[in-house]
Structure formats: structure tokens, C-alpha cells
Design a protein around this motif. Structure first.
Motif, PDB file in Angstrom:
ATOM      1  N   ALA A  46       0.836  -1.200   0.000  1.00 31.28           N
ATOM      2  CA  ALA A  46       0.000   0.000   0.000  1.00 31.28           C
ATOM      3  C   ALA A  46       0.873   1.253   0.000  1.00 31.28           C
ATOM      4  CB  ALA A  46      -0.935  -0.014   1.202  1.00 31.28           C
ATOM      5  N   LYS A  47       1.952   1.251   0.765  1.00 30.99           N
ATOM      6  CA  LYS A  47       2.866   2.394   0.780  1.00 30.99           C
ATOM      7  C   LYS A  47       3.521   2.582  -0.581  1.00 30.99           C
ATOM      8  CE  LYS A  47       4.016   2.352   5.673  1.00 30.99           C
ATOM      9  NZ  LYS A  47       5.076   2.172   6.667  1.00 30.99           N
ATOM     10  N   ARG A  48       3.883   1.476  -1.231  1.00 29.52           N
ATOM     11  CA  ARG A  48       4.489   1.563  -2.561  1.00 29.52           C
ATOM     12  C   ARG A  48       3.499   2.168  -3.556  1.00 29.52           C
ATOM     13  NH1 ARG A  48       4.746  -0.669  -7.380  1.00 29.52           N
ATOM     14  NH2 ARG A  48       3.100  -2.166  -6.975  1.00 29.52           N
ATOM     15  N   LEU A  49       2.249   1.718  -3.499  1.00 23.25           N
ATOM     16  CA  LEU A  49       1.224   2.232  -4.406  1.00 23.25           C
ATOM     17  C   LEU A  49       0.923   3.699  -4.130  1.00 23.25           C
ATOM     18  CD1 LEU A  49      -1.181  -0.835  -4.452  1.00 23.25           C
ATOM     19  CD2 LEU A  49       0.329  -0.080  -6.290  1.00 23.25           C
ATOM     20  N   LEU A  50       0.902   4.089  -2.856  1.00 19.73           N
ATOM     21  CA  LEU A  50       0.680   5.498  -2.526  1.00 19.73           C
ATOM     22  C   LEU A  50       1.843   6.369  -2.982  1.00 19.73           C
ATOM     23  CD1 LEU A  50      -1.002   5.249   0.967  1.00 19.73           C
ATOM     24  CD2 LEU A  50      -2.044   5.975  -1.184  1.00 19.73           C
ATOM     25  N   GLY A  51       3.030   5.799  -3.055  1.00 25.02           N
ATOM     26  CA  GLY A  51       4.173   6.526  -3.614  1.00 25.02           C
ATOM     27  C   GLY A  51       3.957   6.832  -5.082  1.00 25.02           C
ATOM     28  N   LEU A  52       3.364   5.886  -5.817  1.00 24.51           N
ATOM     29  CA  LEU A  52       3.028   6.128  -7.224  1.00 24.51           C
ATOM     30  C   LEU A  52       2.003   7.252  -7.340  1.00 24.51           C
ATOM     31  CD1 LEU A  52       2.732   2.480  -8.585  1.00 24.51           C
ATOM     32  CD2 LEU A  52       4.590   4.092  -8.969  1.00 24.51           C
ATOM     33  N   VAL A  53       1.010   7.235  -6.457  1.00 28.59           N
ATOM     34  CA  VAL A  53      -0.028   8.273  -6.467  1.00 28.59           C
ATOM     35  C   VAL A  53       0.595   9.632  -6.183  1.00 28.59           C
ATOM     36  CG1 VAL A  53      -2.117   9.096  -5.327  1.00 28.59           C
ATOM     37  CG2 VAL A  53      -1.864   6.669  -5.849  1.00 28.59           C
ATOM     38  N   ALA A  54       1.542   9.695  -5.259  1.00 33.49           N
ATOM     39  CA  ALA A  54       2.210  10.951  -4.938  1.00 33.49           C
ATOM     40  C   ALA A  54       2.996  11.496  -6.129  1.00 33.49           C
ATOM     41  CB  ALA A  54       3.138  10.762  -3.739  1.00 33.49           C
ATOM     42  N   ASN A  55       3.424  10.613  -7.025  1.00 33.08           N
ATOM     43  CA  ASN A  55       4.148  11.012  -8.235  1.00 33.08           C
ATOM     44  C   ASN A  55       3.213  11.167  -9.435  1.00 33.08           C
ATOM     45  OD1 ASN A  55       6.708  11.114  -7.060  1.00 33.08           O
ATOM     46  ND2 ASN A  55       6.953   8.913  -7.251  1.00 33.08           N
ATOM     47  N   ASP A  56       1.929  11.383  -9.160  1.00 28.94           N
ATOM     48  CA  ASP A  56       0.908  11.610 -10.207  1.00 28.94           C
ATOM     49  C   ASP A  56       0.768  10.441 -11.173  1.00 28.94           C
ATOM     50  OD1 ASP A  56       0.159  14.080  -9.213  1.00 28.94           O
ATOM     51  OD2 ASP A  56       1.685  15.139 -10.373  1.00 28.94           O
ATOM     52  N   LYS A  57       0.884   9.243 -10.665  1.00 26.07           N
ATOM     53  CA  LYS A  57       0.621   8.047 -11.457  1.00 26.07           C
ATOM     54  C   LYS A  57      -0.545   7.311 -10.815  1.00 26.07           C
ATOM     55  CE  LYS A  57       5.280   7.566 -13.108  1.00 26.07           C
ATOM     56  NZ  LYS A  57       6.465   6.754 -13.208  1.00 26.07           N
ATOM     57  N   ASP A  58      -1.390   6.722 -11.651  1.00 28.37           N
ATOM     58  CA  ASP A  58      -2.552   5.996 -11.148  1.00 28.37           C
ATOM     59  C   ASP A  58      -2.254   4.500 -11.190  1.00 28.37           C
ATOM     60  OD1 ASP A  58      -5.000   5.109 -10.370  1.00 28.37           O
ATOM     61  OD2 ASP A  58      -6.121   6.068 -11.980  1.00 28.37           O
ATOM     62  N   PRO A  59      -2.142   3.829 -10.034  1.00 29.46           N
ATOM     63  CA  PRO A  59      -1.839   2.398 -10.024  1.00 29.46           C
ATOM     64  C   PRO A  59      -2.867   1.543 -10.771  1.00 29.46           C
ATOM     65  CG  PRO A  59      -1.579   3.300  -7.826  1.00 29.46           C
ATOM     66  CD  PRO A  59      -2.187   4.367  -8.680  1.00 29.46           C
ATOM     67  N   VAL A  60      -4.122   1.970 -10.790  1.00 30.54           N
ATOM     68  CA  VAL A  60      -5.146   1.207 -11.507  1.00 30.54           C
ATOM     69  C   VAL A  60      -4.865   1.234 -12.995  1.00 30.54           C
ATOM     70  CG1 VAL A  60      -7.597   1.095 -12.088  1.00 30.54           C
ATOM     71  CG2 VAL A  60      -6.902   1.497  -9.746  1.00 30.54           C
ATOM     72  N   ASP A  61      -4.482   2.404 -13.529  1.00 32.04           N
ATOM     73  CA  ASP A  61      -4.154   2.498 -14.951  1.00 32.04           C
ATOM     74  C   ASP A  61      -2.900   1.697 -15.277  1.00 32.04           C
ATOM     75  OD1 ASP A  61      -6.329   4.103 -15.356  1.00 32.04           O
ATOM     76  OD2 ASP A  61      -5.181   5.980 -15.358  1.00 32.04           O
ATOM     77  N   ASP A  62      -1.908   1.730 -14.383  1.00 35.90           N
ATOM     78  CA  ASP A  62      -0.679   0.963 -14.602  1.00 35.90           C
ATOM     79  C   ASP A  62      -0.969  -0.537 -14.585  1.00 35.90           C
ATOM     80  OD1 ASP A  62       0.648   3.346 -14.682  1.00 35.90           O
ATOM     81  OD2 ASP A  62       1.453   3.197 -12.648  1.00 35.90           O
ATOM     82  N   LYS A  63      -1.889  -0.950 -13.732  1.00 31.67           N
ATOM     83  CA  LYS A  63      -2.231  -2.367 -13.622  1.00 31.67           C
ATOM     84  C   LYS A  63      -3.030  -2.837 -14.842  1.00 31.67           C
ATOM     85  CE  LYS A  63      -4.056  -5.437 -10.065  1.00 31.67           C
ATOM     86  NZ  LYS A  63      -4.745  -5.502  -8.781  1.00 31.67           N
ATOM     87  N   ALA A  64      -3.857  -1.956 -15.404  1.00 33.21           N
ATOM     88  CA  ALA A  64      -4.703  -2.322 -16.536  1.00 33.21           C
ATOM     89  C   ALA A  64      -3.947  -2.290 -17.858  1.00 33.21           C
ATOM     90  CB  ALA A  64      -5.901  -1.385 -16.624  1.00 33.21           C
ATOM     91  N   SER A  65      -2.857  -1.553 -17.950  1.00 31.59           N
ATOM     92  CA  SER A  65      -2.140  -1.398 -19.209  1.00 31.59           C
ATOM     93  C   SER A  65      -1.680  -2.707 -19.833  1.00 31.59           C
ATOM     94  CB  SER A  65      -0.947  -0.471 -19.015  1.00 31.59           C
ATOM     95  OG  SER A  65      -1.380   0.818 -18.679  1.00 31.59           O
ATOM     96  N   PRO A  66      -1.051  -3.631 -19.081  1.00 34.74           N
ATOM     97  CA  PRO A  66      -0.590  -4.871 -19.719  1.00 34.74           C
ATOM     98  C   PRO A  66      -1.750  -5.709 -20.297  1.00 34.74           C
ATOM     99  CG  PRO A  66       0.475  -4.590 -17.619  1.00 34.74           C
ATOM    100  CD  PRO A  66      -0.588  -3.544 -17.718  1.00 34.74           C
ATOM    101  N   ARG A  67      -2.931  -5.618 -19.720  1.00 34.12           N
ATOM    102  CA  ARG A  67      -4.048  -6.409 -20.211  1.00 34.12           C
ATOM    103  C   ARG A  67      -4.625  -5.854 -21.505  1.00 34.12           C
ATOM    104  NH1 ARG A  67      -7.770  -6.442 -15.346  1.00 34.12           N
ATOM    105  NH2 ARG A  67      -6.141  -5.423 -14.205  1.00 34.12           N
ATOM    106  N   THR A  68      -4.540  -4.528 -21.701  1.00 33.06           N
ATOM    107  CA  THR A  68      -5.134  -3.939 -22.895  1.00 33.06           C
ATOM    108  C   THR A  68      -4.212  -4.052 -24.105  1.00 33.06           C
ATOM    109  OG1 THR A  68      -4.342  -1.771 -22.213  1.00 33.06           O
ATOM    110  CG2 THR A  68      -6.598  -2.347 -21.615  1.00 33.06           C
ATOM    111  N   ILE A  69      -2.913  -4.134 -23.877  1.00 29.47           N
ATOM    112  CA  ILE A  69      -1.961  -4.259 -24.988  1.00 29.47           C
ATOM    113  C   ILE A  69      -1.734  -5.742 -25.257  1.00 29.47           C
ATOM    114  CG2 ILE A  69       0.375  -3.783 -25.757  1.00 29.47           C
ATOM    115  CD1 ILE A  69       0.365  -1.383 -23.836  1.00 29.47           C
ATOM    116  N   ARG A  70      -2.056  -6.162 -26.448  1.00 28.54           N
ATOM    117  CA  ARG A  70      -1.868  -7.569 -26.812  1.00 28.54           C
ATOM    118  C   ARG A  70      -1.079  -7.696 -28.080  1.00 28.54           C
ATOM    119  NH1 ARG A  70      -5.291 -11.145 -23.839  1.00 28.54           N
ATOM    120  NH2 ARG A  70      -6.744  -9.922 -22.666  1.00 28.54           N
TER     121      ARG A  70
END
Length: 70
Positions: A46-70
């Protein structure tokens, strides 16, 4: 102390992180309680993911990216 939310289903507990990014409330599932997700390990994730949020990155979008690119 940071502690990810625990969503308790009828059969199992799941660690979930709730956060706000770009003005939207988002949820990301860390994983079910039990091996390998202990409370301490889920807290670290959770702390790692909140670090991404603090750097203006959305963990949900990062997690979904590999599934959408085939």
C-alpha cells in the motif's frame, strides 16, 4: 499508521487500498489475506502504491495497461 482496508467477504478477507487521484476516488485490490499477503506485506505494498499516487501516477491504470496491450 497506514493500514490498507480489509474487505471481508463471506468466505475471505481481501486487502484493498482506497486513494484519490486526479480528483477521483479509486480502489485497487492488493490481494487476499493469507499467503503471501500478511498485514505487514500488504501495508508495504500500500505504501508503494501510494508513492506512485504521490508522483501523479494511477496504479489502476498501470495495472490495466498490460491487459489492454496484446
Amino acid at each position: 499508521m497506514l493500514f490498507p482496508a480489509v474487505n471481508v467477504n463471506a468466505t475471505k478477507a481481501t486487502y484493498v487500498l482506497k486513494y484519490r487521484v486526479f480528483g477521483r476516488q479509486r480502489f485497487v485490490t492488493i490481494g487476499p489475506h493469507g499467503a503471501p499477503w500478511t498485514p505487514d506485506l500488504a501495508r508495504k505494498e500500500a505504501k508503494r502504491l501510494l508513492g506512485l499516487v504521490a508522483n501523479d501516477k494511477d496504479p489502476v491504470d498501470d495495472k490495466a495497461s498490460p491487459r489492454t496491450i496484446r
